[in-house]
Write an enzyme that holds these catalytic residues in place. Structure first.
Site, PDB file in Angstrom:
ATOM      1  N   SER A 292     -84.895 -62.352 -10.097  1.00 13.88           N
ATOM      2  CA  SER A 292     -85.143 -62.955 -11.145  1.00 13.88           C
ATOM      3  C   SER A 292     -84.963 -62.122 -12.411  1.00 13.88           C
ATOM      4  O   SER A 292     -83.900 -61.671 -12.650  1.00 13.88           O
ATOM      5  CB  SER A 292     -86.736 -63.556 -11.048  1.00 13.88           C
ATOM      6  OG  SER A 292     -86.438 -64.525 -12.099  1.00 13.88           O
TER       7      SER A 292
ATOM      8  N   ASP B 187     -82.313 -65.422 -12.864  1.00 14.36           N
ATOM      9  CA  ASP B 187     -81.886 -66.593 -12.000  1.00 14.36           C
ATOM     10  C   ASP B 187     -82.201 -67.959 -12.599  1.00 14.36           C
ATOM     11  O   ASP B 187     -82.164 -69.093 -11.801  1.00 14.36           O
ATOM     12  CB  ASP B 187     -82.909 -66.411 -10.641  1.00 14.36           C
ATOM     13  CG  ASP B 187     -84.414 -66.736 -10.749  1.00 14.36           C
ATOM     14  OD1 ASP B 187     -84.646 -66.402 -12.054  1.00 14.36           O
ATOM     15  OD2 ASP B 187     -85.340 -66.874 -10.018  1.00 14.36           O
TER      16      ASP B 187
ATOM     17  N   GLY C 218     -97.460 -59.020 -11.131  1.00 14.25           N
ATOM     18  CA  GLY C 218     -97.237 -59.608  -9.508  1.00 14.25           C
ATOM     19  C   GLY C 218     -95.643 -59.586  -9.520  1.00 14.25           C
ATOM     20  O   GLY C 218     -95.134 -59.977  -8.188  1.00 14.25           O
TER      21      GLY C 218
ATOM     22  N   PRO D  50    -102.718 -56.979 -13.883  1.00 16.18           N
ATOM     23  CA  PRO D  50    -101.509 -56.223 -13.088  1.00 16.18           C
ATOM     24  C   PRO D  50    -100.538 -57.011 -13.010  1.00 16.18           C
ATOM     25  O   PRO D  50    -100.726 -58.468 -12.475  1.00 16.18           O
ATOM     26  CB  PRO D  50    -102.234 -55.990 -11.664  1.00 16.18           C
ATOM     27  CG  PRO D  50    -103.467 -56.854 -11.494  1.00 16.18           C
ATOM     28  CD  PRO D  50    -103.930 -57.438 -12.902  1.00 16.18           C
TER      29      PRO D  50
HETATM   30  C1  G16 Z   1     -92.217 -64.827 -12.359  1.00 12.79           C
HETATM   31  C2  G16 Z   1     -93.092 -66.237 -11.865  1.00 12.79           C
HETATM   32  C3  G16 Z   1     -93.671 -66.292 -13.453  1.00 12.79           C
HETATM   33  C4  G16 Z   1     -94.217 -65.149 -14.066  1.00 12.79           C
HETATM   34  C5  G16 Z   1     -93.491 -63.933 -13.992  1.00 12.79           C
HETATM   35  C6  G16 Z   1     -93.899 -62.778 -14.498  1.00 12.79           C
HETATM   36  O1  G16 Z   1     -91.177 -65.130 -12.921  1.00 12.79           O
HETATM   37  O2  G16 Z   1     -92.323 -67.250 -11.519  1.00 12.79           O
HETATM   38  O3  G16 Z   1     -94.530 -67.416 -13.303  1.00 12.79           O
HETATM   39  O4  G16 Z   1     -94.585 -65.380 -15.283  1.00 12.79           O
HETATM   40  O5  G16 Z   1     -93.154 -63.883 -12.580  1.00 12.79           O
HETATM   41  O6  G16 Z   1     -94.957 -62.086 -13.510  1.00 12.79           O
HETATM   42  P1  G16 Z   1     -95.923 -60.987 -13.730  1.00 12.79           P
HETATM   43  O7  G16 Z   1     -96.507 -60.970 -14.937  1.00 12.79           O
HETATM   44  O8  G16 Z   1     -96.974 -61.124 -12.551  1.00 12.79           O
HETATM   45  O9  G16 Z   1     -94.949 -59.790 -13.399  1.00 12.79           O
HETATM   46  P2  G16 Z   1     -89.702 -64.726 -12.357  1.00 12.79           P
HETATM   47  O10 G16 Z   1     -88.881 -65.573 -13.612  1.00 12.79           O
HETATM   48  O11 G16 Z   1     -89.516 -63.364 -12.462  1.00 12.79           O
HETATM   49  O12 G16 Z   1     -89.659 -65.374 -11.349  1.00 12.79           O
END
Ligand code: G16
Length: 547
Positions: free
Chosen positions: A68, A284, A500, A498
């Protein structure tokens, strides 16, 4: 059909041995990390998807290979459940155990999943696989497919597609095409048909102009937008930049995450007229943000919060005009700008809930309403309609124009997950109907200045949060220190969590002025470095002066 679990082990040992000793965590949207360590993860996710498909009575399960918004060397996997949602939470733990056992333990672990979940392995299964345009994605796709084959499952490869397209294919197939045809052409057809009917031949209206600049983040969203343009017959004039064909790395100095976090246009932005509507998607194409520069060259962002308020307000108008009684609600995360929440609650009188980061949480909550609008500030979101809402709207559409519009909007919206292109076409539709340009849109309320920072720490898991991530409970004392700092700033708010998807701690800050926001973010960032085991270079103070 007889299944020999020995095959799973044989494949793993010969072709996809586990090379990383580190524990792999299931993140905000599946597993993500450096591509070179992901072959065994992908193979095992092919195995898991097949088991999940059998567990769900043979329904199609989707596997999307993408990292992504992450940089090019990263890759990852997102798993799609039969109704288009992210993998059910209870299976995240099953997936985590499966990717972390050694090759020798794999056969036994697969047997355990089968036994614990009472899965009949003799039944049929179907897994759809798609990938983004990273150069390592085809290799990883083969690993997923081999995982399916190892358990004698059926696999259908869609090649390079956006994440939301894969969600759409899964739902279309599982609903026996009631949602649309599970093909790339079926996807374009469904969205373009609804979009053109909603335009109704009126391409320009009031202040609305029929052209935009589209930043494709050098990702799959660029390629697919070029396909849309070919089929749209001029209903929207789109100029695609950062096409990622030949030059440019995915998400590098461009795309929705760059524009949102850096609060500036992509580096390759061409000279355009002030107030030109521009849109950025991520690698993506499941997130979208809008932006423009004014006549003084100042940058303005219209992010997921702005899209949410625009959409929520418009849906509310249509529901009121249709004289139907439906429960509308909006779901946000802690990142939502305080001004947007005030506007939604005070002006739109919409119920708002706040949930932890991650579409999986927002989607789930939105299903509690008849019409559930959910958006993260980073531009990730969609709208879900309950069966009751769909039936009520369909009935009202027999007599009311506003309800007919609502019905077409349901077709335009990719309900299965946030979809950058579908969301963009929705925003374009609303702006067109209202006769609005970006100035009209942005004038509904004033965003509080906000800033995000990434802080490197030894182990990001030392940070634990509660209250939809707005409060930090570990390490002890960090929240008390944050509170003390925040108290010094007018309209100050800050939280840490943190990530993810990346190996960092994220810091969010907002306050009454840009300077205060930068100072607050910096102070909180320093606290994280000090109290949560910061590593790497000293944090540099952000500076809004360039904006
Ligand atoms: C993914 C999740 C989103 C989230 C983002 C950032 O997005 O689908 O819901 O907001 O990660 O997450 P984090 O702050 O935990 O790194 P994507 O577009 O990267 O798949």
């Amino acid at each position: 059909m007889s299944i020999n679990l020995r095959t799973v082990y044989a494949f793993a040992r010969e072709m996809y041995p586990k090379t990383s000793k580190e524990t792999i965590q299931y993140g905000t949207a599946g597993f993500r990390g450096k591509a070179e360590f992901l072959d065994s993860v992908m193979f095992r996710m092919g195995v898991l998807a097949t088991l999940r498909s059998r567990y769900r009575g043979g329904s199609v399960i989707g596997v999307m290979i993408t990292a992504s918004h992450n940089p090019e060397p990263d890759n990852g996997v997102k798993l799609v459940d039969p109704k288009g949602e992210m993998l059910e939470a209870s299976w995240e733990a099953i997936a985590t155990d499966l990717v972390n056992v050694s090759d020798q333990e794999l056969e036994q672990q697969v047997a355990k999943i089968i036994k614990d979940n009472n899965i009949d392995v003799t039944t049929s299964s179907q897994v759809f696989v798609g990938m983004d345009n990273r150069y390592h994605s085809p290799r990883l796709l083969k690993a997923v497919a081999d995982g399916v084959i190892a358990l004698k499952g059926n696999v259908k490869e869609y090649g390079i597609v956006t994440t939301p397209m894969l969600h759409y294919f899964v739902v279309a197939a599982n609903t026996k095409e009631a949602y649309g045809k599970p093909t790339e052409e079926g996807y374009y057809e469904k969205l373009i048909k609804a979009f053109e009917l909603l335009r109704n031949g009126r391409l320009e209206n009031g202040n609305y102009r029929n052209s935009i600049i589209y930043d494709g983040a050098n990702g799959v969203g660029a390629r697919k937008m070029l396909q849309f343009i070919k089929r749209m017959k001029g209903s929207l004039n789109v100029t695609v930049i950062n096409q990622g064909i030949g030059v440019g790395k995915i998400n590098e100095d461009c795309g929705a995450d760059y524009v949102k976090v850096q609060q500036r246009p992509p580096k390759s932005m061409p000279e355009v007229e002030p107030f030109t509507r521009c849109v950025s998607v991520d690698g993506d194409a499941d997130r979208v943000v809008y932006f423009f520069s004014d006549d003084k060259g100042e940058f303005h962002l219209l992010d997921g919060d702005r899209i949410a308020t625009l959409v929520a307000g418009y849906l509310m108008e249509l529901v009121t005009q249709s004289e139907i009684n439906l429960r509308l609600g909006l779901v946000q995360t802690a990142y939502a700008n305080g001004a947007s929440t005030d506007y939604i609650v005070d002006k739109l009188k919409f119920p708002v809930s706040c949930v932890p980061t991650g579409v999986k949480h927002l989607h789930h909550k939105a299903l509690e309403y008849d019409i559930g609008v959910y958006f993260e500030a980073n531009g990730h979101g969609t709208i879900v309609f309950s069966d009751n809402a769909k039936a009520t709207i369909a009935q009202a559409a027999e007599t009311k124009e506003s309800a007919k519009t609502l019905l077409l909007l349901i077709d335009l919206i990719n309900e299965t997950v946030g979809d950058a292109i579908s969301d963009m076409l929705l925003v374009e539709t609303i702006l067109n109907h209202k006769g609005w340009d970006v100035q009209d849109w942005i004038s509904s309320y004033n965003d509080l200045p906000n800033r995000q920072l990434k802080v490197k720490v030894q182990d990001r898991n030392v940070i634990e949060t509660t209250n939809a991530e707005r409060e930090c409970v570990k390490p002890e004392g960090l929240q008390t220190e944050i509170n003390k700092v925040v108290a010094n700033y007018k309209r100050g708010r800050s939280f840490v969590r943190p990530s993810g998807t990346e190996d960092v701690v994220r810091v969010y800050a907002e306050a009454a002025t840009k300077e205060d926001t930068d100072d607050l973010a910096y102070e909180v960032g320093l606290l994280v470095q000090k109290l949560a085991g910061g590593v790497g270079p000293e944090l540099t103070k952000p500076n809004s002066a360039h904006l």
